[in-house]
Write a protein that holds these residues in place. Structure first.
Motif, mmCIF file in Angstrom:
data_model
loop_
_atom_site.group_PDB
_atom_site.id
_atom_site.type_symbol
_atom_site.label_atom_id
_atom_site.label_comp_id
_atom_site.label_asym_id
_atom_site.label_seq_id
_atom_site.Cartn_x
_atom_site.Cartn_y
_atom_site.Cartn_z
ATOM 1 N N ALA A 1 0.826 -1.204 0.000
ATOM 2 C CA ALA A 1 0.000 0.000 0.000
ATOM 3 C C ALA A 1 0.862 1.257 0.000
ATOM 4 O O ALA A 1 0.575 2.228 -0.707
ATOM 5 N N VAL A 2 1.940 1.239 0.786
ATOM 6 C CA VAL A 2 2.827 2.406 0.859
ATOM 7 C C VAL A 2 3.490 2.657 -0.489
ATOM 8 O O VAL A 2 3.546 3.798 -0.978
ATOM 9 N N ALA A 3 3.991 1.596 -1.101
ATOM 10 C CA ALA A 3 4.657 1.747 -2.398
ATOM 11 C C ALA A 3 3.706 2.304 -3.440
ATOM 12 O O ALA A 3 4.072 3.178 -4.250
ATOM 13 N N ASP A 4 2.457 1.835 -3.407
ATOM 14 C CA ASP A 4 1.472 2.304 -4.384
ATOM 15 C C ASP A 4 1.085 3.754 -4.135
ATOM 16 O O ASP A 4 1.053 4.568 -5.071
ATOM 17 N N GLU A 5 0.821 4.103 -2.889
ATOM 18 C CA GLU A 5 0.391 5.464 -2.559
ATOM 19 C C GLU A 5 1.468 6.495 -2.885
ATOM 20 O O GLU A 5 1.175 7.598 -3.333
ATOM 21 N N LEU A 6 2.754 6.119 -2.644
ATOM 22 C CA LEU A 6 3.850 7.079 -2.811
ATOM 23 C C LEU A 6 4.559 6.927 -4.142
ATOM 24 O O LEU A 6 5.616 7.523 -4.361
ATOM 25 N N CYS A 7 3.969 6.109 -5.015
ATOM 26 C CA CYS A 7 4.433 5.985 -6.405
ATOM 27 C C CYS A 7 5.858 5.442 -6.526
ATOM 28 O O CYS A 7 6.647 5.888 -7.377
ATOM 29 N N PHE A 8 6.214 4.492 -5.680
ATOM 30 C CA PHE A 8 7.449 3.740 -5.876
ATOM 31 C C PHE A 8 7.193 2.673 -6.946
ATOM 32 O O PHE A 8 6.079 2.133 -7.037
ATOM 33 N N VAL A 9 8.219 2.355 -7.727
ATOM 34 C CA VAL A 9 8.010 1.380 -8.806
ATOM 35 C C VAL A 9 7.828 -0.024 -8.255
ATOM 36 O O VAL A 9 7.292 -0.905 -8.941
ATOM 37 N N SER A 10 8.307 -0.264 -7.018
ATOM 38 C CA SER A 10 8.169 -1.589 -6.428
ATOM 39 C C SER A 10 8.293 -1.479 -4.922
ATOM 40 O O SER A 10 8.747 -0.453 -4.380
ATOM 41 N N GLU A 11 7.903 -2.544 -4.236
ATOM 42 C CA GLU A 11 8.100 -2.589 -2.790
ATOM 43 C C GLU A 11 9.588 -2.551 -2.451
ATOM 44 O O GLU A 11 9.989 -1.950 -1.447
ATOM 45 N N ARG A 12 10.386 -3.197 -3.280
ATOM 46 C CA ARG A 12 11.829 -3.239 -3.043
ATOM 47 C C ARG A 12 12.417 -1.829 -3.037
ATOM 48 O O ARG A 12 13.219 -1.474 -2.169
ATOM 49 N N GLU A 13 11.999 -1.010 -4.012
ATOM 50 C CA GLU A 13 12.496 0.370 -4.049
ATOM 51 C C GLU A 13 12.011 1.147 -2.832
ATOM 52 O O GLU A 13 12.743 1.975 -2.272
ATOM 53 N N CYS A 14 10.776 0.891 -2.411
ATOM 54 C CA CYS A 14 10.225 1.563 -1.239
ATOM 55 C C CYS A 14 11.063 1.244 0.004
ATOM 56 O O CYS A 14 11.388 2.127 0.796
ATOM 57 N N LYS A 15 11.449 -0.034 0.150
ATOM 58 C CA LYS A 15 12.260 -0.431 1.299
ATOM 59 C C LYS A 15 13.650 0.192 1.231
ATOM 60 O O LYS A 15 14.216 0.594 2.256
ATOM 61 N N ARG A 16 14.201 0.271 0.017
ATOM 62 C CA ARG A 16 15.526 0.868 -0.127
ATOM 63 C C ARG A 16 15.545 2.327 0.289
ATOM 64 O O ARG A 16 16.567 2.848 0.732
#
Length: 773
Positions: A731-746
């Motif tokens: 949900a966080v990755a989608d809301e904040l427009c990260f290309v993937s969960e992996r990028e969001c975690k990075r």
């Protein structure tokens, strides 16, 4: 002329013009009730066409308590009797008047008119707030009511004197006609006849049902919603049939297989829309089997379940916050009473494929000026093709109905702000600061109307009851910036607090004390026994003319108000539906967050924020402890009741929760040795967020209060959504427009590095060297 004869003449006069008449029965209450029976009998109407609005019980006619007068909205009666002796309010007056049909009578039971300014105790109860006494309440609104009754056309006044005869007998009172309310017949312009629009995709039956050409034209324009990317705006004064038009359009759309989502401030507001939709679908014989047997169900009940059609379409209701999420991806959204919704929420509805907005321009529950001014700007900037339609012809009575005009005058329903050109050049240096009391408003109708117009334009919920408060409430102060005599910015201040020890103890025990909103929350909800002792002014309303915005006028007005009162009170405060823009405005003006409500407003979907700005040592002590308590609890609240709040609202609320003499970034972080090692591991080594969520929670609070590290707004939103609100990675990755969960975690690695570089402790240096080696 006897009372019966007057009633017959009034009815004939009203019916000939398709207008309404007002009959004021003044005098003893019991005599008034007896006379009301005479009026009903003399009018010769069916019992089902009569409603009595009174605190009394035991009538054979339909009866409502004044507190429930809003149940008459959307209904029609030939006679409505409003017993004003008890339970009277300006809101109820508007609601009961709107239910009277053309040719009908509005009957008001009142004390003798010369006594009204000292009677109608419900108005006193409404505005007498502790620590002020009832004697401090003004009577200007009551004087206004008497003046409009005596001067406006179409108003009959009968003075009643009680006698000793039995109850409900004609001889139980003597009636003297002081004013007959009859209007000389004039050339009337009948409402135009509706006609078919064969060039639209809607069936002929949708137009056959319309009562005026205006209404048929509105239905035809609403057919434009069959084209994605279209927005239709239907504006009208109350009683023009816009809700019915929306219902007919909804039915035609659903009959064609489309999914129509309806929203309104409440289910009751949408009852008329659903009633007309159900009737048309039944006429078209396209209700699905489950719904066809219930097509005559109560309209309010119909809004609780979808109306489904044999073509696969449906009409369903959702509350405004839910509708803004566009549940199940509707084809079309219809918004009824759009002016009663916040602009931010309306803006979110523009994400629908097509959307229709129906709004009341001058109404009893607020007016459409704010919609017309503020939301229209957003709509013009959108990619939608906008279709406008205005309804002018009343459905239930003639266009020049005197009772409608009387109500608009009495309650200022048609008040407008100053014309743009009068204030367009206003600046903080050109305006004058002015104190405006109730006498000034009562003595200057033009000024009064401009101020009310400004308040209506700026706030989506301005009611007739607010007119009473402006004129007569002893706890209110009105201040304005005026340019050449015209108000450019106005502030309405409510004095609160300074309550006795007994009242403080009552609030702490859960008792509600009228007119003390901030002290009530601080004491009862936040459990501060001394929260209601300091004295303050709550900014109830602040409004700046749309033609003079973004020039610092609102801030100038707040600073002048504070300078005037700061030696007499301990604090200034405010409570409002929290949005990033408003939080930023109040923070810039020196207000600090002390509370965010854990439940959202059912209409706006917004969580209320409370903010204080101290003006004395006592006020600073009150503010500091509540800011500290807010900071201590907010992280836990964000993980539970506030988990769904907009992260930008969270950022704004916490950023405004500042404390004096804080010791800087290192003190704000205050991590122990292990905390720094965990953080450095995420920044420079193989560490992960999952191993240190408590560290990032502390970092988030430090960042939002102290701006410790050089982070982007998206980084801060990431800290809010994940570290504080605990949202799932996907949900966080989608809301904040990260290309993937992996990028969001990075991204947490970059955030951790920014904090390490901002503080650069010895532990961090050692850890970084270890990973570099």
């Amino acid at each position: 002329m006897e009372l019966r004869g007057l009633v017959a003449s009034l009815r004939e006069n009203a019916q000939a013009a398709d207008e309404r008449r007002l009959l004021a029965l003044t005098g003893d209450r019991e005599a008034g009730i007896d006379a009301a029976y005479t009026v009903i009998e003399a009018a010769g109407v069916d019992e089902e066409a009569v409603s009595l609005v009174t605190t009394r019980e035991g009538f054979r006619y339909h009866r409502l308590h004044p507190d429930h007068a809003d149940e008459l909205l959307g209904t029609t009666r030939e006679i409505v009797v409003f017993d004003c002796h008890e339970g009277f309010s300006a809101n109820a007056l508007g609601q009961v008047t709107g239910a009277v049909d053309g040719g009908g009578l509005l009957v008001l039971l009142l004390p003798p008119l010369e006594d009204v300014p000292s009677e109608l105790s419900a108005l006193v109860d409404q505005v007498a707030v502790p620590p002020f006494s009832r004697e401090a309440v003004g009577n200007r609104f009551r004087q206004r009511l008497v003046t409009t009754l005596r001067q406006h056309p179409g108003v009959a006044i009968v003075r009643l004197t009680a006698t000793s005869a039995p109850a409900h007998d004609e001889t139980a009172y003597e009636a003297r006609i002081e004013r007959d309310g009859l209007i000389e017949p004039a050339e009337s312009t009948p409402n135009s006849e509706p006609h078919l629009y064969t060039d639209t995709p809607f069936p002929d039956a949708a137009y056959d049902t319309c009562l005026t050409a205006d209404q048929a034209r509105a239905v035809a324009q609403l057919s434009g919603l069959t084209t994605p990317g279209t927005a239709v705006v239907v504006e009208a004064d109350r009683g023009r049939g816009k809700s019915s038009a929306a219902g007919l359009a909804a039915a035609a759309l659903a009959a064609d297989g489309r999914d129509v989502l309806v929203t309104a401030p409440s289910v009751d507001n949408a009852a008329e829309l659903f009633a007309r939709a159900g009737e048309l679908l039944a006429t078209l014989d396209c209700l699905a089997a489950d719904d066809s047997s219930d097509c005559d169900a109560d309209a309010a009940d119909q809004t609780k379940r979808p109306l489904s059609t044999t073509a696969g379409g449906r009409i369903r209701f959702a509350s405004p916050p839910t509708a803004a999420e566009l549940p199940q991806s509707p084809d079309i959204v219809l918004v009824d009473e759009a002016a009663a919704l916040p602009v931010g929420l309306l803006e979110r509805l523009l994400d629908a494929p097509a959307v229709g907005f129906c709004t009341t321009v001058h109404g009893y529950e607020g007016a459409g000026r704010g919609f017309a001014v503020r939301f229209r700007e957003r709509l013009a900037e959108s990619t939608h093709d906008v279709i406008d339609v205005t309804l002018q012809e009343p459905i239930r009575y003639a266009r020049n109905d005197p009772v409608e005009a009387w109500l608009a005058w009495t309650l200022l329903l048609d008040a407008e702000p100053p014309a743009d050109q009068l204030v367009a050049a206003a600046t903080p240096d050109s305006v004058d600061y002015r104190r405006i009391d109730g006498d000034a408003l009562a003595g200057d109708e033009g000024l009064f109307r401009e101020i009310v117009g400004l308040l209506v334009a700026a706030h989506y919920k301005t009611e007739p009851d607010d007119i009473v408060r402006l004129l007569d409430a002893p706890n209110l102060e009105l201040r304005a910036l005026v340019d050449d005599g015209h108000p450019v910015s106005v502030a309405l201040l409510a004095r609160e607090g300074g309550l006795s020890s007994d009242l403080q103890a009552s609030i702490y025990g859960g008792e509600r004390v009228q007119g003390n909103m901030l002290p009530d929350v601080l004491t009862s909800q936040l459990r501060d026994p001394a929260g209601a002792a300091p004295i303050g002014y709550r900014v109830m309303r602040i409004a700046t003319h749309h033609a003079a915005r973004s020039r610092g006028l609102g801030s100038r007005l707040l600073s002048r108000c504070k300078a005037e009162f700061q030696d007499a009170v301990d604090w200034f405060g405010v409570g409002f539906g929290a949005t990033p823009r408003l939080l930023s405005f109040w923070r810039a003006n020196g207000y600090r967050t002390v509370h965010v409500s854990v439940t959202a407003n059912a209409t706006s979907g917004e969580h209320s924020a409370l903010m204080l700005s101290p003006t004395s040592a006592v006020g600073r002590e009150l503010t500091d402890r509540h800011v500290q308590w807010f900071r201590e609890r907010i992280a836990s609240q964000l993980a539970d009741p506030l988990a769904g709040v907009d992260p930008n609202v969270v950022r704004g609320a916490i950023a405004a929760a500042t404390l004096p003499d804080e010791d800087g970034p290192e003190s704000a972080l205050a991590l122990d040795e292990r905390g720094w090692r965990l953080l450095a591991g995420v920044a420079y080594g193989p560490g992960t967020y999952e191993a240190a969520p408590h560290v990032f929670r502390q970092l988030a609070m430090a960042q939002l209060t102290e701006s410790v590290a050089d982070l982007s707004p998206r980084d801060e939103r990431l800290l809010v959504r994940k570290a504080l609100q605990g949202a799932p990675w996907a949900a966080v990755a989608d809301e904040l427009c990260f290309v993937s969960e992996r990028e969001c975690k990075r991204a947490f690695g970059s955030i951790a590095k920014a904090f390490c570089e901002a503080v650069d402790t010895e532990i961090v240096v050692d850890e970084r060297r270890r990973y570099e080696e």
